[in-house]
Design a protein around this motif. Sequence first.
Motif, mmCIF file in Angstrom:
data_model
loop_
_atom_site.group_PDB
_atom_site.id
_atom_site.type_symbol
_atom_site.label_atom_id
_atom_site.label_comp_id
_atom_site.label_asym_id
_atom_site.label_seq_id
_atom_site.Cartn_x
_atom_site.Cartn_y
_atom_site.Cartn_z
ATOM 1 N N TYR A 1 -22.900 0.379 69.787
ATOM 2 C CA TYR A 1 -22.929 0.684 68.354
ATOM 3 C C TYR A 1 -22.299 2.035 68.054
ATOM 4 C CZ TYR A 1 -25.762 -3.338 66.991
ATOM 5 O OH TYR A 1 -26.195 -4.613 66.728
ATOM 6 N N LEU A 2 -22.542 3.002 68.919
ATOM 7 C CA LEU A 2 -21.934 4.325 68.717
ATOM 8 C C LEU A 2 -20.432 4.259 68.974
ATOM 9 C CD1 LEU A 2 -24.583 6.756 70.273
ATOM 10 C CD2 LEU A 2 -24.399 5.881 67.934
ATOM 11 N N ASP A 3 -20.013 3.461 69.952
ATOM 12 C CA ASP A 3 -18.577 3.317 70.230
ATOM 13 C C ASP A 3 -17.850 2.715 69.031
ATOM 14 O OD1 ASP A 3 -18.990 4.344 72.753
ATOM 15 O OD2 ASP A 3 -18.967 2.397 73.769
ATOM 16 N N MET A 4 -18.550 1.883 68.259
ATOM 17 C CA MET A 4 -17.930 1.261 67.092
ATOM 18 C C MET A 4 -17.681 2.270 65.966
ATOM 19 S SD MET A 4 -17.200 -1.845 67.837
ATOM 20 C CE MET A 4 -16.585 -2.177 66.189
ATOM 21 N N MET A 5 -18.187 3.474 66.101
ATOM 22 C CA MET A 5 -17.965 4.506 65.090
ATOM 23 C C MET A 5 -16.555 5.088 65.172
ATOM 24 S SD MET A 5 -21.687 6.446 65.271
ATOM 25 C CE MET A 5 -21.417 7.490 63.829
ATOM 26 N N ALA A 6 -15.786 4.684 66.182
ATOM 27 C CA ALA A 6 -14.423 5.205 66.342
ATOM 28 C C ALA A 6 -13.496 4.761 65.213
ATOM 29 C CB ALA A 6 -13.851 4.765 67.692
ATOM 30 N N ASP A 7 -13.792 3.619 64.597
ATOM 31 C CA ASP A 7 -12.954 3.119 63.490
ATOM 32 C C ASP A 7 -13.879 2.446 62.481
ATOM 33 O OD1 ASP A 7 -11.138 2.028 61.743
ATOM 34 O OD2 ASP A 7 -10.000 0.921 63.246
ATOM 35 N N MET A 8 -14.343 3.225 61.519
ATOM 36 C CA MET A 8 -15.299 2.702 60.551
ATOM 37 C C MET A 8 -14.661 2.554 59.167
ATOM 38 S SD MET A 8 -18.961 4.455 61.489
ATOM 39 C CE MET A 8 -18.538 6.091 60.862
ATOM 40 N N VAL A 9 -14.995 1.474 58.514
ATOM 41 C CA VAL A 9 -14.536 1.195 57.154
ATOM 42 C C VAL A 9 -15.763 1.080 56.265
ATOM 43 C CG1 VAL A 9 -13.321 -0.424 55.647
ATOM 44 C CG2 VAL A 9 -12.506 -0.046 57.998
ATOM 45 N N ILE A 10 -15.812 1.862 55.197
ATOM 46 C CA ILE A 10 -16.973 1.814 54.322
ATOM 47 C C ILE A 10 -17.109 0.435 53.703
ATOM 48 C CG2 ILE A 10 -15.806 2.598 52.224
ATOM 49 C CD1 ILE A 10 -19.318 3.665 53.419
ATOM 50 N N ARG A 11 -18.317 -0.049 53.607
ATOM 51 C CA ARG A 11 -18.583 -1.387 53.068
ATOM 52 C C ARG A 11 -17.949 -1.527 51.688
ATOM 53 N NH1 ARG A 11 -21.998 -4.950 50.381
ATOM 54 N NH2 ARG A 11 -22.986 -6.552 51.688
ATOM 55 N N PRO A 12 -17.113 -2.540 51.476
ATOM 56 C CA PRO A 12 -16.427 -2.698 50.192
ATOM 57 C C PRO A 12 -17.407 -2.761 49.025
ATOM 58 C CG PRO A 12 -15.490 -4.160 51.836
ATOM 59 C CD PRO A 12 -16.731 -3.589 52.438
#
Length: 424
Positions: A369-380
């Motif tokens: 889950y922390l690794d997924m923070m490398a490319d985050m898109v704010i919820r539309p």
Amino acid sequence: MKKSVMVLLTAFVTFAVLFAGGAKENTATVKDSDVNLTIAIWDKNQEPGLTKIVQDFTAKTGIKARIQVTPWEQYWTMLEAGATGGSLPDIFWMHSNEFARYAEYKMLLDLTGHISASKNIDMSKFPKDIVALYNAGGKQYAMPKDIDTIALWYNKTMFDKAGIKYPDASWTWDTFRDAAKKLTKTDGSQYGCAIRPDNNQAGWYNIVFDMGGEIVSSDKKKSGFDKAGTIKALTFMETVIKDGSMPPYNVLAENKAEALFEAGKVAMVTMGSWMLAELCNNDYVKANGDIAVLPKDAVSGRRASIYNGLGWAAAANTKYPEQAWKLIEYFGTKEAQTKQSDLGIVISAFDGSVKNWVSAYPKFNLQAYLDMMADMVIRPYSKSTVAWENMSIEKSVDLWTGKKSASAVCKEIASEMNKILAEE
């Protein structure tokens, strides 16, 4: 959530009138020790940990508070009833879907002055996107609570029996599709994956951005459903459905994806970090499950995670605005945010507070889950998120049932969504 926009607006206008005419109780002489605040949340899994944080606050200030849990499906109806009746909880969770309406009709306590005067709050420690979610007209109406990212849960036992290597960072969505087919049994006793139409933030929204699409334009004026990348992503979902790798739609409609995973009916589900307490404490999942990063797109190589964050808000007409602020202020301190992470409740929003989060459930690979923070898109989101999101989910059912193609569904959604956005 299902009410018409007009009914909702009428309710909020009614509340605004009641609110404007109501007189607040004089709390100048109220002792902190005499106050018992009400806190409304929708996630029962977070209640035990948050109760410990509230107990810490009470020990420091003497202000008591009690948490009331109302499931998501009834939560906003409960708040609407409180709004029209002039009896909102003192403090409650706010979501990006609903914030604009509550702020517009002045239902939320303005925290701007309190934050500026506070020696305990540093808003620069929170993600700018999350802060911005709860800011309207230059005023801050909620304190960032958390960040959520999305990861892939998989059944190790099913993978072992099928002779398939566990998911890792090399996986693409094509790998995911192939594995899902191999993990599906022809007798219907086991399926490769489960992603529902309403499993958007935690499911197919991520694929949309991986494949170059979008949900709504950055200026919130146009739908992104008719973009090539969005159609490509929903076409991918169409292929997985046609492969027979997911349970029939009637099964998905009656069962949440996590329930199917916990029952050993599906081998893979994509889940938000807010589901940790639910999944990590399930006996079947503890014996069979683990977590990996989401697959990436084979062409772009992108591995995006849709992220969001809740906010702690207070009712503008609370009888105890000073005490409500004190609790919201405490929720925003590094101390409380760190404890929220240490207890494994959620990924806290405060920078530097998640050091021990991965240790909350040592049996599982929370690092994904922390690794997924490398490319985050704010919820539309936009002012009318609830309206166009509900519409898109309803129209997507035709894709999941095979009644219409992904291309046709996307174009229908775009057309209707553009009408809704034009009215904002």
